[in-house]
Design a protein around this motif. Structure first.
Motif, PDB file in Angstrom:
ATOM      1  N   ASN A  11      31.749  45.729  37.572  1.00  0.00           N
ATOM      2  CA  ASN A  11      32.847  46.581  37.837  1.00  0.00           C
ATOM      3  C   ASN A  11      33.035  47.115  36.350  1.00  0.00           C
ATOM      4  O   ASN A  11      32.823  47.802  35.393  1.00  0.00           O
ATOM      5  CB  ASN A  11      33.173  47.033  38.624  1.00  0.00           C
ATOM      6  CG  ASN A  11      31.851  47.242  39.866  1.00  0.00           C
ATOM      7  OD1 ASN A  11      30.722  47.819  40.047  1.00  0.00           O
ATOM      8  ND2 ASN A  11      32.699  47.119  41.525  1.00  0.00           N
ATOM      9  N   MET A  12      33.863  45.638  36.290  1.00  0.00           N
ATOM     10  CA  MET A  12      34.622  46.206  35.446  1.00  0.00           C
ATOM     11  C   MET A  12      34.119  44.951  33.298  1.00  0.00           C
ATOM     12  O   MET A  12      34.189  46.267  32.854  1.00  0.00           O
ATOM     13  CB  MET A  12      36.519  45.279  35.708  1.00  0.00           C
ATOM     14  CG  MET A  12      36.742  46.423  36.700  1.00  0.00           C
ATOM     15  SD  MET A  12      38.128  48.145  35.550  1.00  0.00           S
ATOM     16  CE  MET A  12      38.874  46.923  35.076  1.00  0.00           C
ATOM     17  N   ASP A  31      27.015  36.074  33.831  1.00  0.00           N
ATOM     18  CA  ASP A  31      26.912  36.728  34.989  1.00  0.00           C
ATOM     19  C   ASP A  31      25.939  36.116  36.001  1.00  0.00           C
ATOM     20  O   ASP A  31      24.905  35.989  34.984  1.00  0.00           O
ATOM     21  CB  ASP A  31      26.881  38.295  35.371  1.00  0.00           C
ATOM     22  CG  ASP A  31      27.455  38.950  36.124  1.00  0.00           C
ATOM     23  OD1 ASP A  31      28.839  39.239  36.150  1.00  0.00           O
ATOM     24  OD2 ASP A  31      27.244  38.135  37.248  1.00  0.00           O
ATOM     25  N   MET A  64      36.012  37.330  33.201  1.00  0.00           N
ATOM     26  CA  MET A  64      36.579  38.938  33.745  1.00  0.00           C
ATOM     27  C   MET A  64      35.483  38.478  35.403  1.00  0.00           C
ATOM     28  O   MET A  64      34.522  39.253  36.171  1.00  0.00           O
ATOM     29  CB  MET A  64      35.842  40.105  33.511  1.00  0.00           C
ATOM     30  CG  MET A  64      36.490  41.381  33.850  1.00  0.00           C
ATOM     31  SD  MET A  64      38.382  41.315  33.929  1.00  0.00           S
ATOM     32  CE  MET A  64      39.216  42.893  35.180  1.00  0.00           C
ATOM     33  N   LEU A  65      36.198  37.660  36.197  1.00  0.00           N
ATOM     34  CA  LEU A  65      35.980  37.308  37.368  1.00  0.00           C
ATOM     35  C   LEU A  65      36.666  37.588  38.793  1.00  0.00           C
ATOM     36  O   LEU A  65      37.657  38.350  38.680  1.00  0.00           O
ATOM     37  CB  LEU A  65      35.617  35.899  37.530  1.00  0.00           C
ATOM     38  CG  LEU A  65      34.951  35.432  36.443  1.00  0.00           C
ATOM     39  CD1 LEU A  65      35.224  33.879  36.141  1.00  0.00           C
ATOM     40  CD2 LEU A  65      33.488  35.383  36.728  1.00  0.00           C
ATOM     41  N   PRO A  66      35.854  37.611  39.832  1.00  0.00           N
ATOM     42  CA  PRO A  66      36.453  38.451  40.839  1.00  0.00           C
ATOM     43  C   PRO A  66      37.887  37.623  41.414  1.00  0.00           C
ATOM     44  O   PRO A  66      38.508  37.751  41.714  1.00  0.00           O
ATOM     45  CB  PRO A  66      35.736  38.188  41.873  1.00  0.00           C
ATOM     46  CG  PRO A  66      34.262  38.217  41.471  1.00  0.00           C
ATOM     47  CD  PRO A  66      34.622  37.562  40.421  1.00  0.00           C
ATOM     48  N   THR A  95      42.350  39.197  37.787  1.00  0.00           N
ATOM     49  CA  THR A  95      43.610  39.636  38.555  1.00  0.00           C
ATOM     50  C   THR A  95      43.246  38.605  39.423  1.00  0.00           C
ATOM     51  O   THR A  95      42.226  37.636  40.893  1.00  0.00           O
ATOM     52  CB  THR A  95      43.764  40.373  39.247  1.00  0.00           C
ATOM     53  OG1 THR A  95      43.638  41.420  38.532  1.00  0.00           O
ATOM     54  CG2 THR A  95      45.005  40.476  40.423  1.00  0.00           C
ATOM     55  N   GLY A 237      34.612  52.055  41.412  1.00  0.00           N
ATOM     56  CA  GLY A 237      35.813  52.371  41.686  1.00  0.00           C
ATOM     57  C   GLY A 237      36.515  50.721  41.889  1.00  0.00           C
ATOM     58  O   GLY A 237      35.411  49.687  41.608  1.00  0.00           O
ATOM     59  N   LYS A 245      42.721  40.699  48.149  1.00  0.00           N
ATOM     60  CA  LYS A 245      42.624  39.843  47.380  1.00  0.00           C
ATOM     61  C   LYS A 245      44.182  40.202  46.539  1.00  0.00           C
ATOM     62  O   LYS A 245      44.617  39.287  47.327  1.00  0.00           O
ATOM     63  CB  LYS A 245      41.861  39.484  46.351  1.00  0.00           C
ATOM     64  CG  LYS A 245      41.708  38.492  45.652  1.00  0.00           C
ATOM     65  CD  LYS A 245      41.292  38.626  44.365  1.00  0.00           C
ATOM     66  CE  LYS A 245      41.254  39.767  43.263  1.00  0.00           C
ATOM     67  NZ  LYS A 245      41.345  39.357  41.979  1.00  0.00           N
TER      68      LYS A 245
HETATM   69  P1  NAD Z   1      32.940  42.273  40.486  1.00  0.00           P
HETATM   70  O1  NAD Z   1      32.645  41.654  41.185  1.00  0.00           O
HETATM   71  O2  NAD Z   1      32.675  44.189  40.026  1.00  0.00           O
HETATM   72  O3  NAD Z   1      32.482  41.785  38.740  1.00  0.00           O
HETATM   73  C1  NAD Z   1      32.525  40.493  39.208  1.00  0.00           C
HETATM   74  C2  NAD Z   1      31.441  39.768  38.558  1.00  0.00           C
HETATM   75  O4  NAD Z   1      31.424  38.599  38.353  1.00  0.00           O
HETATM   76  C3  NAD Z   1      30.114  38.908  39.262  1.00  0.00           C
HETATM   77  O5  NAD Z   1      29.296  40.261  38.400  1.00  0.00           O
HETATM   78  C4  NAD Z   1      29.888  38.170  39.431  1.00  0.00           C
HETATM   79  O6  NAD Z   1      28.358  38.097  39.801  1.00  0.00           O
HETATM   80  C5  NAD Z   1      30.606  37.799  38.291  1.00  0.00           C
HETATM   81  N1  NAD Z   1      30.934  36.137  38.629  1.00  0.00           N
HETATM   82  C6  NAD Z   1      31.198  35.291  39.738  1.00  0.00           C
HETATM   83  N2  NAD Z   1      31.319  34.492  39.902  1.00  0.00           N
HETATM   84  C7  NAD Z   1      31.103  33.954  38.644  1.00  0.00           C
HETATM   85  C8  NAD Z   1      30.392  32.854  37.707  1.00  0.00           C
HETATM   86  N3  NAD Z   1      31.049  31.883  38.390  1.00  0.00           N
HETATM   87  N4  NAD Z   1      29.644  32.904  36.596  1.00  0.00           N
HETATM   88  C9  NAD Z   1      29.415  34.373  36.173  1.00  0.00           C
HETATM   89  N5  NAD Z   1      29.875  35.302  36.919  1.00  0.00           N
HETATM   90  C10 NAD Z   1      30.405  35.482  37.741  1.00  0.00           C
HETATM   91  O7  NAD Z   1      34.483  42.889  39.942  1.00  0.00           O
HETATM   92  P2  NAD Z   1      35.343  43.958  38.668  1.00  0.00           P
HETATM   93  O8  NAD Z   1      35.819  44.785  39.858  1.00  0.00           O
HETATM   94  O9  NAD Z   1      34.823  43.448  37.615  1.00  0.00           O
HETATM   95  O10 NAD Z   1      36.063  42.793  39.392  1.00  0.00           O
HETATM   96  C11 NAD Z   1      36.923  41.832  38.042  1.00  0.00           C
HETATM   97  C12 NAD Z   1      38.227  41.474  38.511  1.00  0.00           C
HETATM   98  O11 NAD Z   1      39.226  42.406  37.396  1.00  0.00           O
HETATM   99  C13 NAD Z   1      38.684  41.773  39.414  1.00  0.00           C
HETATM  100  O12 NAD Z   1      39.658  39.855  39.785  1.00  0.00           O
HETATM  101  C14 NAD Z   1      39.552  42.626  40.154  1.00  0.00           C
HETATM  102  O13 NAD Z   1      40.982  41.967  40.611  1.00  0.00           O
HETATM  103  C15 NAD Z   1      39.504  42.590  38.759  1.00  0.00           C
HETATM  104  N6  NAD Z   1      40.638  43.963  38.557  1.00  0.00           N
HETATM  105  C16 NAD Z   1      39.559  44.692  38.717  1.00  0.00           C
HETATM  106  C17 NAD Z   1      39.222  46.683  38.846  1.00  0.00           C
HETATM  107  C18 NAD Z   1      38.699  47.729  39.176  1.00  0.00           C
HETATM  108  O14 NAD Z   1      38.729  48.594  39.809  1.00  0.00           O
HETATM  109  N7  NAD Z   1      37.734  47.348  39.343  1.00  0.00           N
HETATM  110  C19 NAD Z   1      40.881  47.391  38.487  1.00  0.00           C
HETATM  111  C20 NAD Z   1      41.789  45.893  37.442  1.00  0.00           C
HETATM  112  C21 NAD Z   1      41.493  44.699  38.290  1.00  0.00           C
END
Ligand code: NAD
Length: 295
Positions: A11-12, A31, A64-66, A95, A237, A245
């Motif tokens: 997403n981000m 990814d 940018m990983l979970p 994060t 979102g 988390k």
């Molecule tokens: P998301 O789950 O949409 O994206 C994370 C991506 O990482 C996924 O596409 C997943 O396939 C990939 N991934 C996981 N493990 C992997 C690996 N070993 N190798 C390659 N790819 C891998 O999450 P998000 O919403 O983009 O959030 C990412 C981070 O940013 C989190 O830590 C979240 O807390 C933080 N964040 C999110 C937001 C938001 O509004 N979505 C805002 C600020 C911070």
């Protein structure tokens, strides 16, 4: 213009990576989810075949990983640190917990790599508009080197201190955001049950002392803010499970700091129940469904 390996384009990350392409940088993206990669490739990035491939032959690696386990695995086990060229700057924008961030910093430093933990706030809207806030931890010199790149994805780029300080700052921010989102949801349910329309509640709260970014961008009930997740079926979102988390990170951080966070603890319990009720994949503003399942 820089060569950038971008790992984690969900997403981000997808929107952040797209902004780097738009700014003229040369991107390789990786990814686990092929579809996520396709989105960025359509914007002009190259597809990397693995974590190592994304990390090799670039000036910067951005991740940018979970969660912290993903960052540990991508940095340590799967080999960003093993594969990157000497001089590559490593930036983790996920994060994650302070310990994982510091473990990645230590492993990077051991191999002579410069690294920043650089979590963000601003959500997908900020990622899309390149207006994110970056909270950076690491050497000031590394921060200065990364600044021009980060400015292509964000507007407010802050050096918070040494390794892990970006994560500490981010965790404080999200604990406050969760508490406000829960309080705002409680107010909408209570006000509507007593007969005031949600639009009236919104009009008054958004121009009074209850106003917040959470209310005006992520209003918990559908209607008053057309572009909000709530007005679009709570499509994220920022997923509720990711907020949970971050709240758990806040409670671990509170233990580390030996400080009381009663509202943070209450928000953690509320989000844990909400996720257990099956709403983890919805936007975090769906927390209103914990107060009233029909909201
Ligand atoms: P998301 O789950 O949409 O994206 C994370 C991506 O990482 C996924 O596409 C997943 O396939 C990939 N991934 C996981 N493990 C992997 C690996 N070993 N190798 C390659 N790819 C891998 O999450 P998000 O919403 O983009 O959030 C990412 C981070 O940013 C989190 O830590 C979240 O807390 C933080 N964040 C999110 C937001 C938001 O509004 N979505 C805002 C600020 C911070």
């Amino acid at each position: 213009m820089a060569r950038v390996g971008f790992i984690g384009v969900g997403n981000m990350g997808s929107l952040m990576a797209r902004n780097l392409v738009k700014a003229g940088h040369s991107l390789k993206v990786y990814d686990l989810n092929e579809e996520a990669v396709n989105f960025v490739v359509q914007s002009g990035a190259k597809r990397a075949s693995s974590v190592q491939d994304a990390a090799k032959g670039v000036d910067f690696v951005v991740t940018m990983l979970p969660v912290g386990a993903n960052v540990r695995s991508v940095f340590l086990d799967e080999g960003v640190i093993a594969a990157a060229d000497r001089g590559t700057v490593l930036i983790d924008s996920s994060t994650i917990d302070v310990d994982s961030a510091r473990a990645a910093h230590a492993a990077a430093a051991e191999r002579g790599f410069a690294m920043l933990d650089a979590p963000v706030s601003g959500g997908v809207a900020g990622a899309d508009a390149a207006t994110l806030t970056f909270m950076c931890g690491g050497d000031k010199a590394v921060f200065s080197k990364a600044l021009p790149l980060l400015q292509n994805m964000g507007k407010n780029i802050v050096h918070c201190g040494g390794p892990g300080f970006g994560q500490v700052t981010k965790i404080c921010n999200n604990m406050v955001a969760a508490v406000i989102s829960l309080a705002t949801a409680e107010a909408f349910v209570m006000g509507e049950k007593l007969g005031v329309s949600r639009q009236t509640l919104y009009d008054v709260l958004s121009t009074s002392t209850a106003s917040s970014t959470i209310l005006t961008r992520m209003c918990p009930v559908p209607g008053p803010v057309p572009g909000s997740a709530s007005s679009n079926g709570y499509k994220p979102g920022f997923m509720a499970k990711l907020m949970l988390k971050d709240l758990r990170l806040s409670q671990a951080a509170a233990q580390m700091a030996e400080t009381a966070t009663p509202l943070g603890a209450a928000a953690t319990a509320a989000f844990a129940m909400h996720v257990a009720n099956g709403f983890g994949d919805l936007d975090m503003s769906s927390i209103v469904k914990l107060i009233d399942k029909d909201a």
